[in-house]
Design a protein around this motif. Structure first.
Motif, short mmCIF file in Angstrom:
data_model
loop_
_atom_site.label_atom_id
_atom_site.label_comp_id
_atom_site.label_asym_id
_atom_site.label_seq_id
_atom_site.Cartn_x
_atom_site.Cartn_y
_atom_site.Cartn_z
N GLN A 48 40.79 41.17 30.11
CA GLN A 48 41.51 42.44 30.33
C GLN A 48 40.55 43.55 30.72
O GLN A 48 40.85 44.37 31.58
CB GLN A 48 42.26 42.84 29.06
N ASN A 50 38.07 43.53 32.50
CA ASN A 50 37.74 43.48 33.93
C ASN A 50 39.00 43.38 34.81
O ASN A 50 38.88 43.10 36.01
CB ASN A 50 36.83 42.28 34.23
N ARG A 51 40.18 43.52 34.21
CA ARG A 51 41.48 43.45 34.94
C ARG A 51 41.58 42.16 35.77
O ARG A 51 41.97 42.16 36.93
CB ARG A 51 41.65 44.65 35.89
N ASP A 54 45.10 40.76 37.37
CA ASP A 54 45.50 41.42 38.63
C ASP A 54 44.60 41.00 39.78
O ASP A 54 45.06 40.71 40.88
CB ASP A 54 45.36 42.95 38.51
N ARG A 55 43.30 40.99 39.50
CA ARG A 55 42.36 40.72 40.60
C ARG A 55 42.46 39.26 41.05
O ARG A 55 42.37 38.97 42.24
CB ARG A 55 40.95 41.10 40.17
N THR A 201 32.94 45.25 38.51
CA THR A 201 33.24 45.85 37.20
C THR A 201 32.42 45.16 36.13
O THR A 201 31.88 44.07 36.36
CB THR A 201 34.72 45.68 36.86
N GLN A 236 33.52 49.68 29.35
CA GLN A 236 34.09 49.09 30.57
C GLN A 236 33.62 49.99 31.72
O GLN A 236 33.39 51.17 31.50
CB GLN A 236 35.60 49.20 30.42
N ASP A 238 32.68 50.40 36.35
CA ASP A 238 32.60 49.79 37.67
C ASP A 238 31.55 50.48 38.54
O ASP A 238 31.13 51.59 38.27
CB ASP A 238 33.96 49.77 38.37
#
Ligand code: SAM
Length: 631
Positions: A48, A50-51, A54-55, A201, A236, A238
């Motif tokens: 989560q 690093n998402r 979705d990626r 990220t 977290q 980027d």
């Protein structure tokens, strides 16, 4: 490779423990994860953070996403990342996972730890299978038919990070900064940033100020967010910049149907390229057509680029074979190899290697008594025992590598010239009736061994033909007991269908392929020194010219490069080589193919950058390369 590498690649036994429901490292005085919530924590912090859902879900067809991790540990993060990728990414996408681990768990520790997560079992089983093939240094393993690739550097984080690039997301997981400050230095943060793509990220469970400031200084925009469970905060962030768009080519021509060409075709096809494989004779007609080839990893204790490459290639080859060729005693045998201390020089080399203290599944020293017991016949020397080595039938491996429907094989097709075009290359191809046609593709990989000399531009490469002759000798009652490959100045394989393969001679700049009695005699004479049983076998045949004349064998011409480092990589835009594997092609062709295919597709490389550079054909071609290449 420095001394620290050698001293620390011993495995971690006895340093691991369970404490209050946590997998605990006595070396660091810190936990890997908690038994109850370890998986959820990894998912929350790294996936989560690093998402990734979705990626992964929005990856373009034929593109790959790459993750970098500091601290592989049990592989739990890798396995849950792979599972997520499986769940959300579309089929024509790839995942590269790069991780570094200085103190790898042994097999039992790994499987005990991973048994905690039954939901990950199918993934964990695959990992534990590859784990038995691990070597110190870099390991590259494919999963899910090549769609998921793990590159695991078993060495210190400070050695590994400067050697990679192209990372899209980082998992910073190296025990707490207080317990393991070496993992969290400014230098490490700098390398992390340097190895990242724009838009990369990171996520980490720690919120330590030293980490936040260090990553900011390295160029990351850093945020504190809520931590997992009782941890209040985590970090977290980027790297600014849009992720690069990386259109990968979709068509390739591979020239040469030996192991190098078949492996290149396979590696490209697994990345979604349509491959036309052109072979002037039949599959495996050249050096890859020997009835039996041995997996002989000749290493030296001074780990220069060549030996890092050979060691990584050896581990990769064993894992690749596990995927492609069953151990059935016909196509492949994992009978092990004994490299014997038959000379003072060999004894010194072997002693130095033995002193590295590497895990025994890679190799271990044995005395003459143990060597004889392993071999099943009396041997005059001890040496190094490589239990994972063995022999295989190279033509069967070639065929197994061409299983993909994306590969079209054309035999009896000779490439006469290669011409660059605006979007790729045109090959002029002649069939056996001398009829010519043109084929075009975005990229070309030349894997023709020494025959590259017939393509003028590539004739500048420093490849020398080396004739090699094998001898096939009928087994005697005594020699039938041989169970392993024995290797002195020559080698002998256990009897298959009543015959031993004895190899092999080296004749530089000789391209003749007739069988030659004197080379049979030379092969046999090399056996005399290593065993009384083999001396008798050799003498019985060698003393009788008629018997020598009747011996069967095979000659082939290998391509050899000064210094023995093959020529692997991009020579001109869109024109790649995998050449000069010499006598080691069975070991080095597979990883070379991975390296070429990853370069072609702009993906994470399977080898340290310094090794990739040392393999590059550009440095070793003659300085003037014509722009237009015609045969
Ligand atoms: N990601 C792991 C997992 O999923 O199980 C847990 C990683 S554990 C918290 C940290 C790991 O970092 C340990 O396996 C440890 O041996 C490794 N490590 C510590 N110092 C290191 C160093 N200097 N270089 C490479 N690895 C190191």
């Amino acid at each position: 490779m420095d001394l620290a590498f050698r001293q620390h690649t011993g495995e971690s036994s006895r340093m691991l423990d369970w404490q209050n429901g946590h997998l605990y490292s006595a070396r660091f005085g810190d936990v890997y994860f908690s038994k109850d919530s370890g998986l959820e924590e990894k998912q929350y912090v790294f996936l989560q953070g690093n998402r990734l859902a979705d990626r992964f879900g929005s990856l373009q067809p034929d593109s790959a996403f790459s993750i970098g991790e500091t601290g592989f540990g049990t592989g739990l993060s890798f396995l849950c990342t792979w599972r997520l990728f499986d769940q959300v990414a579309s089929l024509r996408t790839g995942l590269d996972f790069f991780s570094v681990e200085k103190y790898p768990l042994d097999e039992k520790e790994l499987s005990t730890a991973l048994a905690l997560w039954p939901e990950l079992r199918p993934y964990a089983d695959e990992l534990t299978l590859r784990w038995q093939r691990r070597v110190p240094g870099w390991n590259r393993w494919s999963f899910a038919g090549g769609r998921v690739r793990l590159t695991l550097a078993i060495e210190d984080v400070a050695e590994a990070l400067p050697e990679t690039h192209g990372i899209d997301a980082w998992f910073l997981d190296g025990f707490s900064p207080a317990r393991n400050p070496e993992m969290w230095t400014q230098q490490i943060f700098h390398w992390i940033a340097r190895a990242s793509r724009a838009g990369a990220t990171f996520a980490t469970y720690t919120s330590a100020g030293v980490v936040r400031r260090g990553l900011e200084q390295a160029g990351f925009q850093v945020k504190k967010i809520s931590g997992f469970g009782r941890k209040r905060e985590m970090l977290q962030g980027d790297l600014p910049g849009p992720p690069p768009v990386r259109p990968a080519p979709s068509t390739a021509i591979v020239i040469g149907g030996g192991i190098a060409g078949c492996a290149a075709a396979s590696a490209l096809a697994s990345r979604g390229l349509a491959v036309e494989l052109l072979e002037s004779q039949t599959l495996g007609a050249g050096a890859s057509g020997n009835p039996i080839g041995i997996l002989h990893a000749r290493l030296s204790a001074g780990m220069n680029a060549l030996h890092r490459f050979v060691l990584a290639s050896y581990g990769h080859a064993l894992a690749l074979l596990d995927e492609k060729l069953p151990v059935d005693g016909v196509m492949r045998s994992e009978c092990g190899e004994l490299q014997l201390s038959f000379s003072a020089e060999e004894a010194r080399r072997i002693e130095k290697l033995a002193a590295l203290g590497w895990p025994s599944h890679v190799f271990r020293p044995v005395d003459a008594v143990e060597a004889s017991a392993l071999a099943g016949i009396e041997l005059s020397y001890g040496g190094l025992w490589f239990p994972g080595s063995g022999w295989l039938a190279p033509p069967q491996l070639c065929a197994a590598l061409l299983g993909s429907q994306a590969i079209t094989l054309y035999t009896g097709r000779t490439v006469k010239s290669l011409t660059p075009m605006s979007h790729g290359w045109r090959a002029q191809v002649e069939d056996q009736r001398k009829q010519a046609r043109f084929l075009e593709a975005e990229i070309v990989v030349v894997c023709t061994g020494y025959q590259v000399k017939s393509l003028p531009a590539l004739a500048n490469l420093p490849l020398t033909p080396v004739r090699g002759q094998l001898t096939l000798i009928p087994a005697t009652t005594a020699s039938r007991n041989l169970r392993t490959i024995v290797c002195g100045s020559g080698y002998l394989a256990p009897a298959v269908a009543g015959r031993h393969v004895v190899g092999a001679t080296h004749r530089f700049n000789d391209t003749s392929i007739n069988l030659n009695i004197s080379e049979h005699a030379e092969n046999l004479s090399r056996l005399r020194e290593i065993s009384p049983v083999l001396r008798r076998l050799s003498d019985d045949v060698s003393q009788d010219t008629r018997q020598l004349e009747q011996l069967d064998g095979r000659t082939s011409i290998r391509g050899s490069v000064p210094g023995a480092m093959p020529l692997v990589g991009e020579l001109l835009p869109g024109l790649y080589t995998s050449l000069g594997h010499g006598t080691r092609g069975l070991i080095t062709a597979g990883l070379s193919a991975e390296s070429v295919a990853a370069t072609v597709c702009g993906q994470l490389l399977p080898l340290p950058l310094s090794v990739v550079n040392a393999l590059s054909p550009v440095r070793r071609a003659s300085p003037v390369i014509p722009v237009s290449i015609k045969g």
